[in-house]
Design a protein around this motif. Structure first.
Motif, short mmCIF file in Angstrom:
data_model
loop_
_atom_site.label_atom_id
_atom_site.label_comp_id
_atom_site.label_asym_id
_atom_site.label_seq_id
_atom_site.Cartn_x
_atom_site.Cartn_y
_atom_site.Cartn_z
N LYS A 157 0.84 -1.20 0.00
CA LYS A 157 0.00 0.00 0.00
C LYS A 157 0.87 1.25 0.00
CE LYS A 157 -3.69 2.68 1.12
NZ LYS A 157 -4.45 2.56 2.33
N TYR A 159 0.65 5.53 0.04
CA TYR A 159 -0.17 6.73 0.24
C TYR A 159 0.46 7.87 -0.55
CZ TYR A 159 -2.19 4.22 4.24
OH TYR A 159 -2.83 3.30 5.04
N TYR A 162 -0.89 12.36 2.87
CA TYR A 162 -0.25 12.22 4.19
C TYR A 162 1.28 12.32 4.09
CZ TYR A 162 -4.82 9.85 4.96
OH TYR A 162 -6.14 9.51 4.99
N HIS A 190 -3.60 4.99 -2.17
CA HIS A 190 -4.48 6.09 -1.75
C HIS A 190 -4.14 7.28 -2.65
CE1 HIS A 190 -6.19 8.88 1.57
NE2 HIS A 190 -5.75 9.67 0.60
N VAL A 245 -7.65 2.41 -3.98
CA VAL A 245 -8.58 2.28 -2.84
C VAL A 245 -9.54 3.48 -2.81
CG1 VAL A 245 -6.88 1.00 -1.47
CG2 VAL A 245 -7.10 3.46 -1.14
N HIS A 246 -10.59 3.30 -2.11
CA HIS A 246 -11.62 4.32 -1.83
C HIS A 246 -11.78 5.42 -2.89
CE1 HIS A 246 -8.25 6.61 -0.25
NE2 HIS A 246 -8.29 6.12 0.98
N SER A 295 -10.79 10.80 4.54
CA SER A 295 -10.05 11.16 3.33
C SER A 295 -10.09 10.00 2.35
CB SER A 295 -8.60 11.47 3.66
OG SER A 295 -8.55 12.60 4.49
ZN ZN Z 1 -6.72 6.14 2.31
#
Ligand code: ZN
Ligand code: URP
Ligand code: ZN
Length: 461
Positions: A157, A159, A162, A190, A245-246, A295
């Motif tokens: 994963k 990001y 962040y 992300h 994701v999301h 987020s």
């Molecule tokens: Zn996330």
């Protein structure tokens, strides 16, 4: 696959309607040694130690939530569900496998952090695995990724947001894609452009705009879509499978569709809150709006509709919850500066009832599609199929007996998630897990958790 704690009980599930991602038919199921042993038109009662008559009910594969954060450490304290309480809530919602995250501290090796996380998850009642996050690139990171793969991890994963804590810059993101791609594994990402988001956040606070509304305004859909575009380009160059994701916005979907139509291996996930809630939730006082500081933030109704269509068309392959609950006392860390509000909200308990009520019953997706995004696709994408994600002879007996007639209202009072707020407060839903079977154990009977001794296990993928 490494499995222990298998039940020897023989269970006969009679007269139910089995629903998989491709089929719907009436048949009996014999569960033996934690596996689905037989599926036939009519199986004799004397085969089993226990018979469950499920006439009028749907028999579904147990859910796989591809995106949860149990006991996630933050400066405002850990998420309010640990693996024990969060997995109990998951079971009530028909989810029998959780995919959480390994997020090392700076300087800690990925393998060391993985071991620590497996230990933190040992009280989970459901099976689990992890996506491992390289949060920095060091001379040892390539070998650490390979060591994690040898330990049974197939997904990592990154990001893009962040920055300064867990986010990676594009050069390091690319290095991760190259190593993981060479190993034939998957990078989950992300997507929000972190530097641009940070600039907006700092500008709003400098102008004394400190309320949760400005959390939303500092993370516009455009910055998600630009990150999606960039991630897809980097993954194509590195020849790595990408899982976004999301996904929350309509603008992101076009880039995903384009990549998929060119044959690139790009998968997308959305969450129930991006399908059902919108940015009107940021109007109100702190305690009303802080539960929605997630987020990416909630978007517009037009985005909700576009995401349902993308699910229906198969552009979005999975629905995860991004379960990441915080109590209001934790959210209050940011009462005078939205940047300090811990990001995230719960939902692991509600995925199936929301998909069933607002997806299937409102004809936005079919029952088969619901099973696909809830269980089968997460299993296939993350290397758990056919052990998980299907009702099939030889698969793990992870089964949900779904009562399609039950009606309830989601509320903080009624939920099993450990949290004093709930994004879906007041939502009316239809459908409920009457029985949940995990590898032949029956932790949920007649809608109640009855065997807290059921233990999940780390799934080597
Ligand atoms: Zn996330
Ligand atoms: O706000 C969220 N989603 N918090 C959890 C961490 C993440 O970005 O997935
Ligand atoms: Zn998340």
């Amino acid at each position: 696959m490494f499995i222990h704690n298998i039940s020897s009980m023989k269970i006969l599930i009679k007269n139910g309607v089995i629903v998989t991602s491709t089929d719907q038919y009436k048949a009996d199921i014999l569960v033996q040694d934690g596996k689905i042993a037989r599926i036939e038109n009519s199986l004799p009662d004397n085969l089993a130690d226990k018979i469950i008559n499920v006439e009028g009910k749907l028999v579904l594969p147990g859910g796989i939530d591809p995106h949860v954060h149990m006991y996630l450490p933050t400066p405002a304290g850990p998420t309010s569900d640990d693996f024990e309480s969060g997995s109990k809530a998951a079971l009530y919602g028909g989810t029998t496998t959780l995919l959480d995250f390994v997020t090392p501290s700076k300087g800690q090796s990925l393998t060391d952090a993985l071991k620590q996380r497996i230990n933190e998850a040992k009280n989970s009642l459901v099976d689990y695995s992890f996506h491992v996050s390289p949060v920095e690139w060091r001379s040892t990171t390539e070998q650490e990724i390979k060591d994690c793969i040898n330990a049974g991890i197939t997904s990592f994963k990154v990001y893009m947001a962040y920055k300064g804590t867990v986010g990676l810059n594009d050069d390091d993101f690319y290095k991760v894609l190259q190593v993981v791609g060479k190993e034939g594994c998957t990078v989950t990402v992300h997507c929000e452009l972190g530097d641009e988001v940070d600039e907006l956040r700092n500008r709003f606070v400098a102008e004394n705009h400190v309320e949760p509304l400005y959390h939303c305004l500092s993370r516009p859909a455009e910055l998600e879509a630009k990150a999606v575009k960039q991630a897809i380009e980097l993954a194509a160059k590195a020849n790595c499978t990408l899982y976004i994701v999301h996904v929350s916005s309509k603008e992101s979907l076009q880039y995903i569709k384009d990549a998929q139509s060119k044959g690139q291996r790009v998968f997308a996930e959305t969450c129930p809150h991006y399908l059902l809630l919108d940015d009107s939730k940021y109007q109100g006082d702190f305690n009303q709006t802080a539960p929605f500081t997630i987020s990416p933030p909630l978007r517009k109704k037009v985005d909700n509709d576009a995401l349902w269509n993308a699910l229906n068309e198969g552009v979005i392959k999975t629905v995860g919850t991004d379960h990441c609950p915080f109590n209001l006392s934790q959210k209050a860390a940011g009462i005078s500066d939205f940047r300090k509000i811990p990001n995230g909200a719960g939902g692991v308990e509600h995925r199936l009832e929301l998909l069933y009520t607002y997806g299937v019953l409102e004809k936005r997706i079919t029952l088969n599609q619901m099973v696909d995004v809830f269980s089968t696709q997460p299993a296939k994408i993350f290397g758990l199929y056919p052990l998980k994600g299907d009702i099939k002879v030889g698969s793990d007996a992870d089964i949900v007996i779904w009562d399609p007639e039950s009606e309830q209202t989601i509320s903080v009072k009624a939920q099993h998630q450990h949290c004093d707020n709930n994004m879906y407060e007041g939502f009316k839903t239809k459908g409920k897990s009457e029985f949940v079977i995990c590898r032949g154990e029956i932790p949920i009977k007649n809608g109640n958790l009855i065997t807290p001794e059921t233990k999940g296990t780390f799934l080597k993928r």
